[in-house]
Design a protein around this motif. Structure first.
Motif, mmCIF file in Angstrom:
data_model
loop_
_atom_site.group_PDB
_atom_site.id
_atom_site.type_symbol
_atom_site.label_atom_id
_atom_site.label_comp_id
_atom_site.label_asym_id
_atom_site.label_seq_id
_atom_site.Cartn_x
_atom_site.Cartn_y
_atom_site.Cartn_z
ATOM 1 N N GLY A 2 53.647 51.085 72.734
ATOM 2 C CA GLY A 2 54.930 51.134 72.058
ATOM 3 C C GLY A 2 55.171 52.465 71.366
ATOM 4 N N ASN A 3 56.339 52.571 70.745
ATOM 5 C CA ASN A 3 56.727 53.812 70.076
ATOM 6 C C ASN A 3 55.744 54.222 68.981
ATOM 7 O OD1 ASN A 3 59.039 54.234 71.610
ATOM 8 N ND2 ASN A 3 60.280 52.972 70.262
ATOM 9 N N ILE A 4 55.223 53.246 68.231
ATOM 10 C CA ILE A 4 54.286 53.570 67.160
ATOM 11 C C ILE A 4 53.026 54.216 67.736
ATOM 12 C CG2 ILE A 4 52.821 52.611 65.317
ATOM 13 C CD1 ILE A 4 55.787 52.739 64.586
ATOM 14 N N GLY A 5 52.548 53.687 68.841
ATOM 15 C CA GLY A 5 51.370 54.264 69.495
ATOM 16 C C GLY A 5 51.635 55.679 69.983
ATOM 17 N N VAL A 6 52.827 55.916 70.531
ATOM 18 C CA VAL A 6 53.178 57.259 71.008
ATOM 19 C C VAL A 6 53.305 58.208 69.823
ATOM 20 C CG1 VAL A 6 54.925 58.638 72.210
ATOM 21 C CG2 VAL A 6 54.303 56.382 73.089
ATOM 22 N N ILE A 7 53.907 57.737 68.744
ATOM 23 C CA ILE A 7 54.035 58.570 67.543
ATOM 24 C C ILE A 7 52.644 58.942 67.030
ATOM 25 C CG2 ILE A 7 54.693 58.500 65.094
ATOM 26 C CD1 ILE A 7 57.238 56.975 66.038
ATOM 27 N N TYR A 8 51.740 57.979 67.017
ATOM 28 C CA TYR A 8 50.376 58.290 66.590
ATOM 29 C C TYR A 8 49.765 59.365 67.483
ATOM 30 C CZ TYR A 8 45.475 58.241 65.714
ATOM 31 O OH TYR A 8 44.204 58.670 65.431
ATOM 32 N N TYR A 82 50.833 60.197 56.235
ATOM 33 C CA TYR A 82 51.387 59.071 56.986
ATOM 34 C C TYR A 82 50.361 58.518 57.963
ATOM 35 C CZ TYR A 82 54.575 56.399 59.940
ATOM 36 O OH TYR A 82 55.188 55.399 60.640
ATOM 37 N N MET A 83 49.677 59.406 58.677
ATOM 38 C CA MET A 83 48.655 58.971 59.626
ATOM 39 C C MET A 83 47.546 58.196 58.930
ATOM 40 S SD MET A 83 48.056 62.177 62.190
ATOM 41 C CE MET A 83 46.565 61.456 62.811
ATOM 42 N N ASN A 84 47.158 58.646 57.761
ATOM 43 C CA ASN A 84 46.037 58.027 57.052
ATOM 44 C C ASN A 84 46.401 56.765 56.285
ATOM 45 O OD1 ASN A 84 44.027 59.850 57.860
ATOM 46 N ND2 ASN A 84 44.736 61.328 56.350
ATOM 47 N N ASN A 85 47.659 56.640 55.873
ATOM 48 C CA ASN A 85 48.039 55.532 55.004
ATOM 49 C C ASN A 85 48.822 54.422 55.678
ATOM 50 O OD1 ASN A 85 46.867 56.856 52.833
ATOM 51 N ND2 ASN A 85 48.752 57.931 52.336
ATOM 52 N N ASN A 86 49.413 54.668 56.816
ATOM 53 C CA ASN A 86 50.284 53.700 57.452
ATOM 54 C C ASN A 86 49.467 52.672 58.225
ATOM 55 O OD1 ASN A 86 51.989 52.585 59.660
ATOM 56 N ND2 ASN A 86 53.549 53.769 58.576
ATOM 57 N N SER A 87 49.621 51.412 57.885
ATOM 58 C CA SER A 87 48.826 50.362 58.527
ATOM 59 C C SER A 87 49.145 50.238 60.013
ATOM 60 C CB SER A 87 49.029 49.024 57.824
ATOM 61 O OG SER A 87 50.367 48.594 57.936
ATOM 62 N N LEU A 88 50.400 50.441 60.406
ATOM 63 C CA LEU A 88 50.723 50.397 61.830
ATOM 64 C C LEU A 88 50.027 51.532 62.569
ATOM 65 C CD1 LEU A 88 54.527 49.500 61.852
ATOM 66 C CD2 LEU A 88 52.627 48.065 62.574
ATOM 67 N N GLN A 90 47.215 52.860 61.663
ATOM 68 C CA GLN A 90 45.797 52.507 61.731
ATOM 69 C C GLN A 90 45.538 51.559 62.898
ATOM 70 O OE1 GLN A 90 43.283 53.756 59.896
ATOM 71 N NE2 GLN A 90 44.741 55.116 58.907
ATOM 72 N N ARG A 91 46.433 50.583 63.081
ATOM 73 C CA ARG A 91 46.272 49.664 64.210
ATOM 74 C C ARG A 91 46.455 50.382 65.534
ATOM 75 N NH1 ARG A 91 50.128 45.001 62.629
ATOM 76 N NH2 ARG A 91 50.503 46.180 60.772
ATOM 77 N N ALA A 92 47.421 51.301 65.610
ATOM 78 C CA ALA A 92 47.633 52.061 66.849
ATOM 79 C C ALA A 92 46.421 52.923 67.147
ATOM 80 C CB ALA A 92 48.891 52.924 66.729
ATOM 81 N N MET A 93 45.837 53.513 66.101
ATOM 82 C CA MET A 93 44.650 54.339 66.275
ATOM 83 C C MET A 93 43.501 53.495 66.819
ATOM 84 S SD MET A 93 42.614 56.631 63.432
ATOM 85 C CE MET A 93 42.224 55.229 62.413
ATOM 86 N N LYS A 94 43.304 52.308 66.269
ATOM 87 C CA LYS A 94 42.227 51.430 66.731
ATOM 88 C C LYS A 94 42.478 50.981 68.167
ATOM 89 C CE LYS A 94 40.964 49.878 62.157
ATOM 90 N NZ LYS A 94 41.025 48.801 61.178
ATOM 91 N N ALA A 95 43.731 50.676 68.486
ATOM 92 C CA ALA A 95 44.055 50.255 69.853
ATOM 93 C C ALA A 95 43.833 51.402 70.822
ATOM 94 C CB ALA A 95 45.500 49.770 69.927
ATOM 95 N N ALA A 96 44.268 52.602 70.445
ATOM 96 C CA ALA A 96 44.077 53.769 71.313
ATOM 97 C C ALA A 96 42.596 54.058 71.488
ATOM 98 C CB ALA A 96 44.791 54.986 70.736
ATOM 99 N N LYS A 97 41.822 53.922 70.427
ATOM 100 C CA LYS A 97 40.381 54.142 70.531
ATOM 101 C C LYS A 97 39.755 53.098 71.434
ATOM 102 C CE LYS A 97 36.198 54.780 67.730
ATOM 103 N NZ LYS A 97 35.421 54.909 68.897
ATOM 104 N N GLY A 98 40.199 51.853 71.320
ATOM 105 C CA GLY A 98 39.683 50.792 72.175
ATOM 106 C C GLY A 98 39.991 51.038 73.639
#
Length: 106
Positions: A2-8, A82-88, A90-98
């Motif tokens: 999604g857009n949040i993942g792309v923004i990350y 924003y990257m460090n504090n935004n919970s969405l 953080q979830r996108a980062m974990k999903a991308a890492k996975g």
């Protein structure tokens, strides 16, 4: 993704690019991000408006089309926070890492 993942991915790419003197424009290409060019431009425009990135300008021509005027995009302090504090994020980062961990070469 999604857009949040792309923004990350955009913010993370700009974070990593701080280690290099030359900026590789390809890291923000629509193809590499896996999105359409119009979506890429809209997302970059939103990031600029939110103050999360700087160093480029998104222009609109007389036909209403967006395009990037040349420059070197940079992550702002607000973008880092924003990257460090935004919970969405953080979830996108974990999903991308996975995804990266489970698929070789990604």
């Amino acid at each position: 993704m999604g857009n949040i993942g792309v923004i990350y991915r955009i913010l993370k790419a700009l974070d990593i690019s701080m280690d290099y003197e030359e900026f590789d424009e390809g890291i923000l290409s629509a193809e590499r991000l896996g999105i359409s060019e119009p979506r890429r431009l809209y997302l970059l425009h939103m990031l600029l408006d939110a103050g999360l990135i700087e160093g480029i300008a998104i222009e609109i021509d007389c036909a209403g089309n967006f395009y990037i005027s040349k420059g070197r995009p940079r992550l702002t302090l607000k973008g880092l926070e924003y990257m460090n504090n935004n919970s969405l994020m953080q979830r996108a980062m974990k999903a991308a890492k996975g995804i990266k961990d489970s698929i070789p070469g990604v």
